[in-house]
Design a protein around this motif. Sequence first.
Motif, PDB file in Angstrom:
ATOM      1  N   PRO A 501      24.253  10.452  28.993  1.00 19.46           N
ATOM      2  CA  PRO A 501      25.510  10.799  29.812  1.00 19.46           C
ATOM      3  C   PRO A 501      25.742  12.051  29.214  1.00 19.46           C
ATOM      4  O   PRO A 501      25.932  12.315  28.022  1.00 19.46           O
ATOM      5  CB  PRO A 501      26.565   9.842  29.718  1.00 19.46           C
ATOM      6  CG  PRO A 501      25.902   8.901  28.791  1.00 19.46           C
ATOM      7  CD  PRO A 501      24.692   9.199  28.355  1.00 19.46           C
ATOM      8  N   ARG A 502      26.083  13.061  29.985  1.00 17.98           N
ATOM      9  CA  ARG A 502      26.313  14.492  29.633  1.00 17.98           C
ATOM     10  C   ARG A 502      27.672  14.862  29.832  1.00 17.98           C
ATOM     11  O   ARG A 502      28.295  15.655  28.676  1.00 17.98           O
ATOM     12  CB  ARG A 502      25.525  15.755  30.502  1.00 17.98           C
ATOM     13  CG  ARG A 502      23.816  15.810  29.987  1.00 17.98           C
ATOM     14  CD  ARG A 502      24.071  16.861  28.672  1.00 17.98           C
ATOM     15  NE  ARG A 502      24.308  17.950  28.959  1.00 17.98           N
ATOM     16  CZ  ARG A 502      23.328  18.940  29.256  1.00 17.98           C
ATOM     17  NH1 ARG A 502      22.142  18.513  29.425  1.00 17.98           N
ATOM     18  NH2 ARG A 502      23.640  19.949  29.409  1.00 17.98           N
ATOM     19  N   SER A 556      23.396   7.746  14.327  1.00 19.94           N
ATOM     20  CA  SER A 556      23.924   6.866  15.636  1.00 19.94           C
ATOM     21  C   SER A 556      24.085   5.600  14.976  1.00 19.94           C
ATOM     22  O   SER A 556      23.425   4.699  14.027  1.00 19.94           O
ATOM     23  CB  SER A 556      23.072   6.977  16.602  1.00 19.94           C
ATOM     24  OG  SER A 556      23.364   5.764  17.217  1.00 19.94           O
ATOM     25  N   ALA A 557      25.223   4.849  15.539  1.00 21.06           N
ATOM     26  CA  ALA A 557      25.635   3.511  15.309  1.00 21.06           C
ATOM     27  C   ALA A 557      24.443   2.186  15.706  1.00 21.06           C
ATOM     28  O   ALA A 557      24.349   1.444  15.185  1.00 21.06           O
ATOM     29  CB  ALA A 557      26.785   3.084  16.001  1.00 21.06           C
ATOM     30  N   VAL A 558      23.545   2.854  16.553  1.00 19.73           N
ATOM     31  CA  VAL A 558      22.405   1.905  17.052  1.00 19.73           C
ATOM     32  C   VAL A 558      21.175   2.354  16.164  1.00 19.73           C
ATOM     33  O   VAL A 558      20.097   1.693  16.595  1.00 19.73           O
ATOM     34  CB  VAL A 558      22.058   1.982  18.404  1.00 19.73           C
ATOM     35  CG1 VAL A 558      23.614   1.835  19.185  1.00 19.73           C
ATOM     36  CG2 VAL A 558      21.749   3.449  18.954  1.00 19.73           C
ATOM     37  N   SER A 596      23.204  -6.004  25.599  1.00 18.64           N
ATOM     38  CA  SER A 596      23.119  -5.273  26.754  1.00 18.64           C
ATOM     39  C   SER A 596      23.105  -3.645  26.350  1.00 18.64           C
ATOM     40  O   SER A 596      22.760  -2.936  27.126  1.00 18.64           O
ATOM     41  CB  SER A 596      24.183  -5.503  27.769  1.00 18.64           C
ATOM     42  OG  SER A 596      25.460  -4.928  27.247  1.00 18.64           O
ATOM     43  N   LEU A 597      23.588  -3.398  25.270  1.00 19.19           N
ATOM     44  CA  LEU A 597      23.591  -2.212  24.705  1.00 19.19           C
ATOM     45  C   LEU A 597      23.168  -2.375  23.273  1.00 19.19           C
ATOM     46  O   LEU A 597      23.188  -3.205  22.658  1.00 19.19           O
ATOM     47  CB  LEU A 597      24.835  -1.556  24.704  1.00 19.19           C
ATOM     48  CG  LEU A 597      25.463  -1.184  26.123  1.00 19.19           C
ATOM     49  CD1 LEU A 597      26.920  -0.960  25.826  1.00 19.19           C
ATOM     50  CD2 LEU A 597      24.734  -0.116  26.731  1.00 19.19           C
ATOM     51  N   ASP A 599      24.555  -1.452  20.576  1.00 17.76           N
ATOM     52  CA  ASP A 599      25.564  -1.792  19.858  1.00 17.76           C
ATOM     53  C   ASP A 599      25.665  -3.583  19.882  1.00 17.76           C
ATOM     54  O   ASP A 599      25.703  -4.142  20.820  1.00 17.76           O
ATOM     55  CB  ASP A 599      27.095  -1.424  20.220  1.00 17.76           C
ATOM     56  CG  ASP A 599      27.798  -0.297  19.509  1.00 17.76           C
ATOM     57  OD1 ASP A 599      26.941   0.055  18.568  1.00 17.76           O
ATOM     58  OD2 ASP A 599      28.856   0.203  19.767  1.00 17.76           O
ATOM     59  N   VAL A 601      27.709  -5.821  19.023  1.00 21.28           N
ATOM     60  CA  VAL A 601      28.854  -6.410  18.852  1.00 21.28           C
ATOM     61  C   VAL A 601      28.902  -7.720  20.032  1.00 21.28           C
ATOM     62  O   VAL A 601      28.168  -7.506  21.136  1.00 21.28           O
ATOM     63  CB  VAL A 601      29.975  -5.428  19.259  1.00 21.28           C
ATOM     64  CG1 VAL A 601      30.111  -4.508  18.261  1.00 21.28           C
ATOM     65  CG2 VAL A 601      29.696  -4.693  20.662  1.00 21.28           C
TER      66      VAL A 601
ATOM     67  N   THR B  45      27.754  -1.062  31.071  1.00 19.05           N
ATOM     68  CA  THR B  45      28.016  -2.692  31.298  1.00 19.05           C
ATOM     69  C   THR B  45      29.322  -2.606  32.250  1.00 19.05           C
ATOM     70  O   THR B  45      30.346  -2.411  31.808  1.00 19.05           O
ATOM     71  CB  THR B  45      28.283  -3.261  30.095  1.00 19.05           C
ATOM     72  OG1 THR B  45      27.129  -2.998  29.052  1.00 19.05           O
ATOM     73  CG2 THR B  45      28.092  -4.727  30.417  1.00 19.05           C
ATOM     74  N   TYR B 279      32.738  17.078  27.499  1.00 20.92           N
ATOM     75  CA  TYR B 279      31.163  17.193  27.238  1.00 20.92           C
ATOM     76  C   TYR B 279      30.902  17.908  25.931  1.00 20.92           C
ATOM     77  O   TYR B 279      29.851  18.532  26.040  1.00 20.92           O
ATOM     78  CB  TYR B 279      30.431  17.683  28.414  1.00 20.92           C
ATOM     79  CG  TYR B 279      30.963  18.730  29.160  1.00 20.92           C
ATOM     80  CD1 TYR B 279      30.203  20.195  28.743  1.00 20.92           C
ATOM     81  CD2 TYR B 279      31.914  18.789  30.112  1.00 20.92           C
ATOM     82  CE1 TYR B 279      30.880  21.357  29.435  1.00 20.92           C
ATOM     83  CE2 TYR B 279      32.346  20.191  30.696  1.00 20.92           C
ATOM     84  CZ  TYR B 279      31.708  21.207  30.146  1.00 20.92           C
ATOM     85  OH  TYR B 279      32.262  22.384  30.937  1.00 20.92           O
ATOM     86  N   TYR B 330      28.906   7.946  24.556  1.00 21.37           N
ATOM     87  CA  TYR B 330      29.418   7.303  25.926  1.00 21.37           C
ATOM     88  C   TYR B 330      28.641   5.808  25.885  1.00 21.37           C
ATOM     89  O   TYR B 330      28.973   5.107  26.800  1.00 21.37           O
ATOM     90  CB  TYR B 330      29.023   7.997  27.002  1.00 21.37           C
ATOM     91  CG  TYR B 330      29.593   9.411  27.151  1.00 21.37           C
ATOM     92  CD1 TYR B 330      30.738   9.700  27.765  1.00 21.37           C
ATOM     93  CD2 TYR B 330      28.749  10.458  26.928  1.00 21.37           C
ATOM     94  CE1 TYR B 330      31.432  10.815  27.702  1.00 21.37           C
ATOM     95  CE2 TYR B 330      29.538  11.710  27.005  1.00 21.37           C
ATOM     96  CZ  TYR B 330      30.486  11.936  27.550  1.00 21.37           C
ATOM     97  OH  TYR B 330      31.048  13.263  27.712  1.00 21.37           O
ATOM     98  N   THR B 332      27.848   3.806  22.713  1.00 23.97           N
ATOM     99  CA  THR B 332      28.223   3.032  21.498  1.00 23.97           C
ATOM    100  C   THR B 332      29.915   3.268  21.269  1.00 23.97           C
ATOM    101  O   THR B 332      30.550   3.988  22.160  1.00 23.97           O
ATOM    102  CB  THR B 332      27.601   3.532  20.233  1.00 23.97           C
ATOM    103  OG1 THR B 332      27.867   5.008  19.968  1.00 23.97           O
ATOM    104  CG2 THR B 332      26.177   3.463  20.198  1.00 23.97           C
TER     105      THR B 332
END
Lengths: 666, 364
Positions: A501-502, A556-558, A596-597, A599, A601, B45, B279, B330, B332
């Motif tokens: 996403p930008r 990053s958190a992931v 699903s992502l 993260d 959680v 999601t 952005y 967008y 996490t």
Amino acid sequence: MNLKQTWRYFIFTSGLLLPLLLHAQKDTLPVVKIISQESTDISRTAVPFQQLTKKELASLNSLSVADAVKYFSGVLIKDYGGIGGLKTISVRSLGANHTGIMYDGIMVGDAQGGQIDLGRFSLDNIETIQLSTSRPETILMAARSYASAAVLSLSSSTANIQKRSMTLKLKGGSFGFFNPAFSFKDKIGERFGHGVSAEYQAADGDYSYKNYVAGDADSKRLNADIKTYRAEYDASYLFNDSNQIKLKLYYYNAKRGLPGAVILYNNFSNQRLNNEIFFSQASWKKNISGRSKILFNAKFTKDYKYYLDPSYQNSVGKFENKFNQQELYVSGAYSYQFSPALSASYAADYFNSKLKRTDDFAAGFADPERDNFLYNIAVDYSAKRLNLTANILHTILNERVQNGSTGRKLNELSPAAALSYHFSDSSPLHARVFYKRIFRAPTFDDLYYTNVGNTDLKPEFVDQYNIGLSFNKKSLKNIEGLIITLDIYYNQVKDKILAVPRQNLFQWTMLNIGQVEIKGVDATVLAKWKQLGSIFLTSRLSYTYQDARDMSDPSSAVYKKQIPYTPKHSAAVGIGISYRNLDLSYNVLLSSYRHSLGDQVPENLAKEWATQDLTFMYSLKTKYNNNYRITAELNNIFNKQYEVIKFYPMPRFNYRIGIIATFNQS
Amino acid sequence: MKKNLYKWLLPAVLLMQACSKDDVPVNPVTPPAKGLYAISEGGSTPNSAKLGFYNLGSSTFTGDYFVQQNPSETALGSTSNDAIIYGGKLYIVMNISSEVLVLNAYTGALIKRINFGTTPNFKFPRYAVGTRGKVYVSAYDNTVNIIDTSALTLGAAIPVGKDPEGLAVQGNYLYVANSGGLDYPNVDSTVSVIDLNTNAEIKKIKVGYNPNKVEVASNGDVYVSAYGVGFPTPPAPIIPASVSVINSTSNTLKTTLGGAYQYSHVRIFGNIAYFFNNYGGAGTARVYNTDTNADIRAEFITDGTTITTPYGINIDEQNGDVYIMDAKDYVTAGAVTCFDKNGKKKFTFSVAPGVSPNKVLFNR
């Protein structure tokens, strides 16, 4: 695609066949010639290899290739539910773009999206499904067959004609499923065989699911209807045992609703997707001498996609996408046997892919065209207990566009090597090891999709390392045949192309930012048990372990977290019992939880799931060698509600019943 | 390809309270906030919108406060695009679920879900503002809808321009940005002026392309920030983001800020405007004096704290603290960081499992 044009093309290409037809009709005595596709011994291949034969496919509760390949190890299917829901394959967590689909020996192209919906391949006319990093049985192959990290190879039954036969099939089932199919194969003389297969599939797809809003009554999937038509024509002519040409025509048309994710408090969708595909392909294989062989392939594909959102709130009041894709593909391959042990091959492929946008956004669209040149050299050394194969693929891509800037030119060398070793002549054990480096080019959508594409993208690279052991024994105590394979692998995906996403969630662009490390285990156990009275028992088990971590961005958190929708453990179990005319099979699919992502959680948790299916088949052979079968497939027998993708509920209990009549020439 | 959901307008509700009498800023006695409602619109999601609550006394955060306070509810829904507190009620605008949730602003208890349209004619509401005992909600069916705050029913729909986004009240007028974002790149560039006495559009004023946020300064000027056209892949020609200023007395365009002010987002508190781009880009926010029409600071943050993706700014009118929402990637969990008015960080908290936080509101 323009139907008229397609029709004209069809007439034109069939016209070419007429002389052959006439010639063939002179031979009146049908001679049955067995050139059946030998099933490969999966324990002896240097690269991991899995397959499902026609008989096995009949015992799996499967409607399409997507359902069947769930029983392979190392495979994850992203299933958005229902007959019309998108189903894409990811082999060893590499993503859908890294699996090439081969149909009757020639690759199926999709330069636009690169993720082929496996739901589109109905099992009606499929004889075998094979999955591997390449086709291990021969080195006489098109260069493009080496250009994917994994190849799912589908063989149609009309492409394999033994004698005159006709099959009529009628299936029906839950959610308005209606599926008549017809095939006719004829062998005219010893040399010419041809066959036609046609199928219609329709379903309302309006299955009920447990409401996500606690306490509310069950809801129904809406706008999930689908109608598909498929027709295939195959012809082959055998000049002699070592000189054969084959031709195939294929047409597919699907119109479906897109129910979308279940949106709480607003569960409405009226979006539509239509898809029309036509291809024709021909191949010519000839042994020039005892030592050298040639293979030529040609294919022409047209693909039309239409997407409509009729309630989009812009000034026209709708949102439409219309894309025309076209691919012309030619390939030549030559192999030479230097000695009984050593052979080598060279293949050169060219294909041209074009994408044209014809909707309201057509004016500024790139309308890209790509020239692909692929050259491959392969060697195969097979000594008594040792087999070594290696290849190097050279890829050159050039692009042209009508508007804007072009994607990068590519010039890449991709090596692969595989070794298998048989411990001793009497040993049931084989060891194997392979390495393959390959990439996938950015797709036209990645590069040029209006407002999203990024022409600066680099290809996405994959390195695969695998070691494996296999065990194959013909007779054990209670077992007539046992095959066990175990493979451990490490994969690296670099410069993974991700939509990012930008500006907000709804404005995306494509970037080469991903890096994934995958450690995995695939295991398969196939057993054929000793006959017990009139009872035959077979069992198959496949297990997959995936540790697939996002290594893209340490801040990053992931970072180092499991990638989305990738279970650590998944498995498939199939047990088949035959008693006289009755076949019963019990199939189980299992998946551990996923997220699903990235993260991890609870909010992103997609729960573990399991389904249990039963298939009954009653076969009757008449004295005229005709064969009648009645099938009943009971799917998800315990009526479990589950989802593969969050908010895309899967059907609970459902059934299909069918009558299949095959009339064989005696 | 999906809906061009241009985000985030500050409700200006605090501002409305502050500016309600003859446009003279007054300082009503405002008790200190007990806690913060954090609104996260959610990620890819579906149904992942979240209302969280940060307790300022204990410094603890509840990720799904809505479900905690309403145990019989499954979830907020899909895409909480905006929220306001008005008349003791919390209104949450759910874009994709196409409804407005009304909660008790003190307890978070759900009072009502107000449907915005029915199958197949959903309105897809965007932003809300409260005034004169009513809540006005812009919606993608090219209308502004009126919620009666006592009956909690949906009243008349006022036709406006294409795909209306942010709205704000000044005097007798309601200003609505007509984005035309769903026709991207053929976007709109007007603000509709609605007379609050007749609830009808009286004129359209030309502003920048793809207008997005509308805010009112203490001198009565109406600021409109616009996305422009041309990212991330530019169709030619590129139109940069811009900020337009409307004179609310004459209802005419007063000026367009210079080329240095390429901002899609504006938030005004009194006579201080914060300009930013959601952005990322250079810096977090520019601070601007709407009386002197000059920058106060090119960069709001003075202690080196980094915000990856500023997605919303709110000001606690009681103590002047500035809250900046960070949508990060967008995907996490996002975060909220509190600064004092001089741009020094006071504290920060993650809104996990909330993704893309766009607003905080104050529970006093």
